[in-house]
Motif scaffolding. Structure first.
Motif, short mmCIF file in Angstrom:
data_model
loop_
_atom_site.label_atom_id
_atom_site.label_comp_id
_atom_site.label_asym_id
_atom_site.label_seq_id
_atom_site.Cartn_x
_atom_site.Cartn_y
_atom_site.Cartn_z
N ASP A 47 -1.09 -5.45 -0.64
CA ASP A 47 -0.41 -5.12 0.62
C ASP A 47 0.09 -3.67 0.61
OD1 ASP A 47 -0.83 -7.63 1.75
OD2 ASP A 47 1.12 -8.40 1.12
N ARG A 48 0.57 -3.22 -0.53
CA ARG A 48 1.05 -1.83 -0.65
C ARG A 48 -0.12 -0.86 -0.47
NH1 ARG A 48 6.14 0.75 -0.72
NH2 ARG A 48 5.91 2.66 -1.92
N LEU A 49 -1.26 -1.15 -1.08
CA LEU A 49 -2.44 -0.30 -0.88
C LEU A 49 -2.85 -0.26 0.58
CD1 LEU A 49 -4.74 -1.22 -3.92
CD2 LEU A 49 -3.83 1.05 -3.37
N ALA A 50 -2.84 -1.42 1.24
CA ALA A 50 -3.21 -1.48 2.66
C ALA A 50 -2.27 -0.62 3.50
CB ALA A 50 -3.20 -2.93 3.15
N ALA A 51 -0.98 -0.68 3.22
CA ALA A 51 0.00 0.11 3.97
C ALA A 51 -0.20 1.61 3.73
CB ALA A 51 1.42 -0.31 3.60
N GLN A 52 -0.49 1.97 2.49
CA GLN A 52 -0.64 3.39 2.15
C GLN A 52 -1.93 3.99 2.70
OE1 GLN A 52 -0.22 2.94 -2.13
NE2 GLN A 52 1.68 4.11 -2.07
N PHE A 63 9.52 -6.25 -16.78
CA PHE A 63 9.44 -5.67 -15.44
C PHE A 63 9.23 -4.17 -15.57
CE2 PHE A 63 11.45 -3.61 -11.77
CZ PHE A 63 10.65 -4.14 -10.78
N GLU A 64 8.46 -3.60 -14.66
CA GLU A 64 8.09 -2.18 -14.58
C GLU A 64 6.86 -1.85 -15.41
OE1 GLU A 64 11.12 1.02 -13.97
OE2 GLU A 64 12.42 -0.46 -14.95
N LYS A 65 6.39 -2.75 -16.25
CA LYS A 65 5.22 -2.47 -17.10
C LYS A 65 3.98 -3.10 -16.45
CE LYS A 65 4.06 -1.87 -21.75
NZ LYS A 65 4.09 -0.51 -22.19
N ILE A 66 2.87 -2.37 -16.49
CA ILE A 66 1.59 -2.92 -16.08
C ILE A 66 0.63 -2.77 -17.26
CG2 ILE A 66 1.92 -2.47 -13.61
CD1 ILE A 66 -0.03 -0.08 -13.91
N PHE A 107 0.89 -7.44 -13.99
CA PHE A 107 2.08 -6.80 -13.43
C PHE A 107 3.29 -7.49 -14.06
CE2 PHE A 107 5.41 -6.13 -10.38
CZ PHE A 107 5.09 -4.98 -9.66
N GLY A 108 4.03 -6.76 -14.89
CA GLY A 108 5.15 -7.35 -15.61
C GLY A 108 6.28 -7.80 -14.71
N ILE A 109 6.70 -9.04 -14.89
CA ILE A 109 7.85 -9.57 -14.14
C ILE A 109 8.99 -9.95 -15.08
CG2 ILE A 109 6.46 -10.36 -12.18
CD1 ILE A 109 6.78 -13.26 -13.36
N PRO A 130 8.89 -0.55 -5.30
CA PRO A 130 7.88 0.32 -4.69
C PRO A 130 7.20 1.24 -5.70
CG PRO A 130 9.81 0.22 -3.29
CD PRO A 130 10.18 -0.47 -4.58
N GLU A 131 7.95 1.78 -6.63
CA GLU A 131 7.39 2.67 -7.65
C GLU A 131 6.39 1.92 -8.54
OE1 GLU A 131 8.99 4.66 -11.74
OE2 GLU A 131 10.34 4.75 -10.03
N VAL A 132 6.73 0.71 -8.93
CA VAL A 132 5.84 -0.08 -9.79
C VAL A 132 4.59 -0.51 -9.01
CG1 VAL A 132 5.67 -2.04 -11.37
CG2 VAL A 132 7.87 -0.88 -11.07
N LEU A 133 4.78 -0.90 -7.75
CA LEU A 133 3.63 -1.26 -6.91
C LEU A 133 2.70 -0.07 -6.73
CD1 LEU A 133 5.41 -3.42 -4.19
CD2 LEU A 133 3.87 -4.26 -5.98
N ASP A 134 3.26 1.11 -6.55
CA ASP A 134 2.43 2.32 -6.40
C ASP A 134 1.63 2.59 -7.67
OD1 ASP A 134 3.36 2.71 -3.84
OD2 ASP A 134 4.75 4.32 -4.37
#
Length: 186
Positions: free
Chosen positions: A28-33, A97-100, A131-133, A159-163
């Protein structure tokens, strides 16, 4: 060259912005960007995106997490995409969280969506972006945790992690798995 990017999650308003829907959120983030939209199709919400000479098919399966393999197989066949051009984006409670983390192949690691994809495809030889949760839950509370929403402090960083995860998806399609792993798995 064609790619299939499968973001895993569960459909329905009760699952929006939950940890288990990290795969949906990355797409969804890619689609928005990048200005493309998903439409309801057979077994999934789908989008087609052309980027740097690549045709990227994106799906968000509507089969619920544990039956994601049906949609993945259908769209691999529908678009004649080889399994080496498949990337599955999913949550991972074993990563903070924050790690991919991107892998070219691997086991499901207790993830039912990946387990189903392995069973339906008959292989574990496909790329996955985890995607780390985190795992900040008490014994017996895993389901509540993964189906829960991100707390405020994590939501602010989301948002930063999704980017970063979206950048990894793009790199997988344009620069290849090895380069992408070298760059994003630090």
């Amino acid at each position: 060259m064609k790619f299939l990017i499968a973001g895993l999650g569960n459909i329905g308003p009760e699952y929006i912005l939950t940890r288990h829907n990290a795969g949906f959120m990355v797409l969804d983030r890619l689609a928005a960007q990048y200005g493309f939209d998903f439409t309801m199709s057979r077994l999934a919400y789908t989008a087609e995106w052309r980027h740097k000479g690549k045709i990227i098919h994106l799906i968000k399966p509507t089969t619920y997490m544990n039956l994601s393999g049906r949609a993945v197989l259908y769209y691999l066949k529908q678009h004649d995409i080889p399994v080496e051009n498949l990337l599955v984006v999913t949550d991972d409670k074993d990563l903070p969280f924050e790690k991919i983390r991107l892998r070219a192949k691997g086991s499901p690691g207790g993830h039912n969506g990946l387990r189903n994809i392995d069973e339906v495809l008959g292989t574990q030889e496909y790329a996955r972006l985890r995607f780390g949760i985190g795992s900040n839950f008490s014994k017996g509370r895993q389901v509540d945790f993964v189906l829960g929403k991100f707390p405020d402090q994590e939501f602010e960083k989301l948002p930063e992690v999704l980017d970063r995860a979206g950048d990894a998806v793009i790199s997988f399609c344009t620069s290849g798995i090895q380069h992408t792993m070298n760059f994003f798995n630090q």
